[in-house]
Write a protein that holds these residues in place. Sequence first.
Motif, short mmCIF file in Angstrom:
data_model
loop_
_atom_site.label_atom_id
_atom_site.label_comp_id
_atom_site.label_asym_id
_atom_site.label_seq_id
_atom_site.Cartn_x
_atom_site.Cartn_y
_atom_site.Cartn_z
N ARG A 271 -30.21 117.40 -36.88
CA ARG A 271 -30.51 118.81 -37.14
C ARG A 271 -30.19 119.69 -35.94
O ARG A 271 -29.91 120.89 -36.09
N GLN A 272 -30.23 119.10 -34.75
CA GLN A 272 -30.01 119.89 -33.54
C GLN A 272 -28.53 120.06 -33.20
O GLN A 272 -28.19 120.86 -32.32
N ALA A 273 -27.67 119.32 -33.88
CA ALA A 273 -26.23 119.50 -33.66
C ALA A 273 -25.79 120.84 -34.22
O ALA A 273 -26.37 121.34 -35.19
N ARG A 274 -24.78 121.42 -33.61
CA ARG A 274 -24.27 122.72 -34.06
C ARG A 274 -22.77 122.61 -34.36
O ARG A 274 -21.93 122.96 -33.54
N PRO A 275 -22.43 122.12 -35.55
CA PRO A 275 -21.01 121.96 -35.91
C PRO A 275 -20.30 123.30 -36.03
O PRO A 275 -20.89 124.31 -36.40
N LEU A 276 -19.00 123.27 -35.71
CA LEU A 276 -18.12 124.40 -35.97
C LEU A 276 -17.20 123.99 -37.12
O LEU A 276 -16.68 122.87 -37.14
N SER A 277 -17.00 124.88 -38.07
CA SER A 277 -16.08 124.61 -39.18
C SER A 277 -14.87 125.53 -39.06
O SER A 277 -15.02 126.71 -38.72
N CYS A 278 -13.71 124.99 -39.34
CA CYS A 278 -12.50 125.81 -39.33
C CYS A 278 -11.48 125.24 -40.30
O CYS A 278 -11.50 124.05 -40.62
N THR A 279 -10.62 126.11 -40.79
CA THR A 279 -9.52 125.72 -41.66
C THR A 279 -8.21 126.02 -40.94
O THR A 279 -8.02 127.13 -40.45
N VAL A 280 -7.34 125.03 -40.88
CA VAL A 280 -6.04 125.18 -40.24
C VAL A 280 -5.00 125.22 -41.35
O VAL A 280 -4.86 124.27 -42.12
N ARG A 281 -4.29 126.33 -41.44
CA ARG A 281 -3.35 126.55 -42.54
C ARG A 281 -1.92 126.27 -42.10
O ARG A 281 -1.63 126.11 -40.91
N ALA A 282 -1.03 126.24 -43.08
CA ALA A 282 0.38 125.95 -42.81
C ALA A 282 0.91 126.91 -41.74
O ALA A 282 0.69 128.12 -41.81
N GLY A 283 1.58 126.36 -40.75
CA GLY A 283 2.12 127.15 -39.66
C GLY A 283 1.17 127.35 -38.50
O GLY A 283 1.53 127.96 -37.49
N GLU A 284 -0.05 126.80 -38.60
CA GLU A 284 -1.04 126.91 -37.53
C GLU A 284 -1.24 125.57 -36.83
O GLU A 284 -1.05 124.51 -37.43
N MET A 285 -1.65 125.64 -35.57
CA MET A 285 -1.85 124.46 -34.73
C MET A 285 -3.28 124.49 -34.19
O MET A 285 -3.72 125.49 -33.61
N LEU A 286 -4.00 123.40 -34.39
CA LEU A 286 -5.34 123.26 -33.81
C LEU A 286 -5.25 122.48 -32.51
O LEU A 286 -4.68 121.39 -32.48
N PHE A 287 -5.81 123.04 -31.44
CA PHE A 287 -6.02 122.24 -30.24
C PHE A 287 -7.41 121.63 -30.34
O PHE A 287 -8.42 122.34 -30.31
N LEU A 288 -7.46 120.32 -30.50
CA LEU A 288 -8.70 119.56 -30.60
C LEU A 288 -8.88 118.79 -29.30
O LEU A 288 -8.20 117.79 -29.07
N PRO A 289 -9.76 119.24 -28.42
CA PRO A 289 -9.88 118.60 -27.11
C PRO A 289 -10.41 117.17 -27.20
O PRO A 289 -11.09 116.80 -28.17
N ALA A 290 -10.11 116.40 -26.19
CA ALA A 290 -10.60 115.02 -26.11
C ALA A 290 -12.12 114.99 -26.18
O ALA A 290 -12.80 115.88 -25.66
#
Length: 336
Positions: A271-290
């Motif tokens: 319950r204490q975690a704070r997730p972030l939600s996002c949608t990556v669409r065609a032509g977009e790049m997500l930087f997902l850190p280690a």
Amino acid sequence: VFIIISRSGNDNDPMVVMADGLDVLKTCLKHFSEEARAELYLNKDVPYLECPPSPLEFYREWIGPNKPCIIRNAFNHWPALCRWSPAYLRERVGSKVISVAVTPNGYADAVCGDRFVMPEERHMPFSSVLDIMERKVESEGVFYVQKQCSNLTEELPELTEDLETHIPWMSEALGKKPDAVNFWLGDSAAVTSLHKDHYENLYCVITGEKHFILIPPSDRPFIPYELYQPATFSQGEDGTFEVVDEQNADKVPWIPVDPLSPDYERYPEYRQARPLSCTVRAGEMLFLPALWFHHVRQSHGCIAVNFWYDMEFDIKYNYFQLLDSLSRAVGQLEKD
């Protein structure tokens, strides 16, 4: 209050924490996460960049602070964006035999009951995968091209003419080329369960869209891990799947919580975690850190390519290992 942790270096060795320090330790870990979110570096949403930054800026603003972002207009010059239709892929690589993950429920490399179950790995022509994705044929199971060993360059090298095999500004920022370049093509039912990787990840969506749930490494104290017997799905001639245990295999530590429907009664700390939600669409790049925890879904037939750059195993990694050890110690004490 004294808190003592002993660890020999073996992940299976016990860690001992004085019971009277448990509440103090839990409070410290909670404040650690809260400080990262409220006072230090974390954003409430995943920010957008309208163009790729310079290598220095990207390292300073995103890689160093370990913050995700979505970058637009980063690979507009790739022919893949306008070429990679089913018809083009059939003509270009339809006869190529590729590795495909097959499961009964879409969950590959995930907890299923009291097992950590991996997919059946099947080798089949690319055109057969496209037939399934386009629903030209009926097939039992959920199919996902997801082999993560640089399958784009190893199994589908013909497609590398339609893109770059590294991201120049990222390679310059890190001083190295990616360890792997992976090709993804999936059914909408295919789900990547919550996990983390030791890679700086650039995830590029070519067609469709990907839905990410991201949890920062500083929330590790709220992420449950349990040990599971490893097993593999196996499909019989009648189309049904069975779970086959891996013989003489060590148990696998994995995250049992489903962020889409978390069991708070069983895992109250989540319950204490704070997730972030996002949608990556065609032509977009997500930087997902280690070291960021992530859970992934996609639209049906979504195609993506990602670049795994090995993280620097520096003091930042060392600090995460300490946080991980403390979190596991708390979890073990609460079970005891």
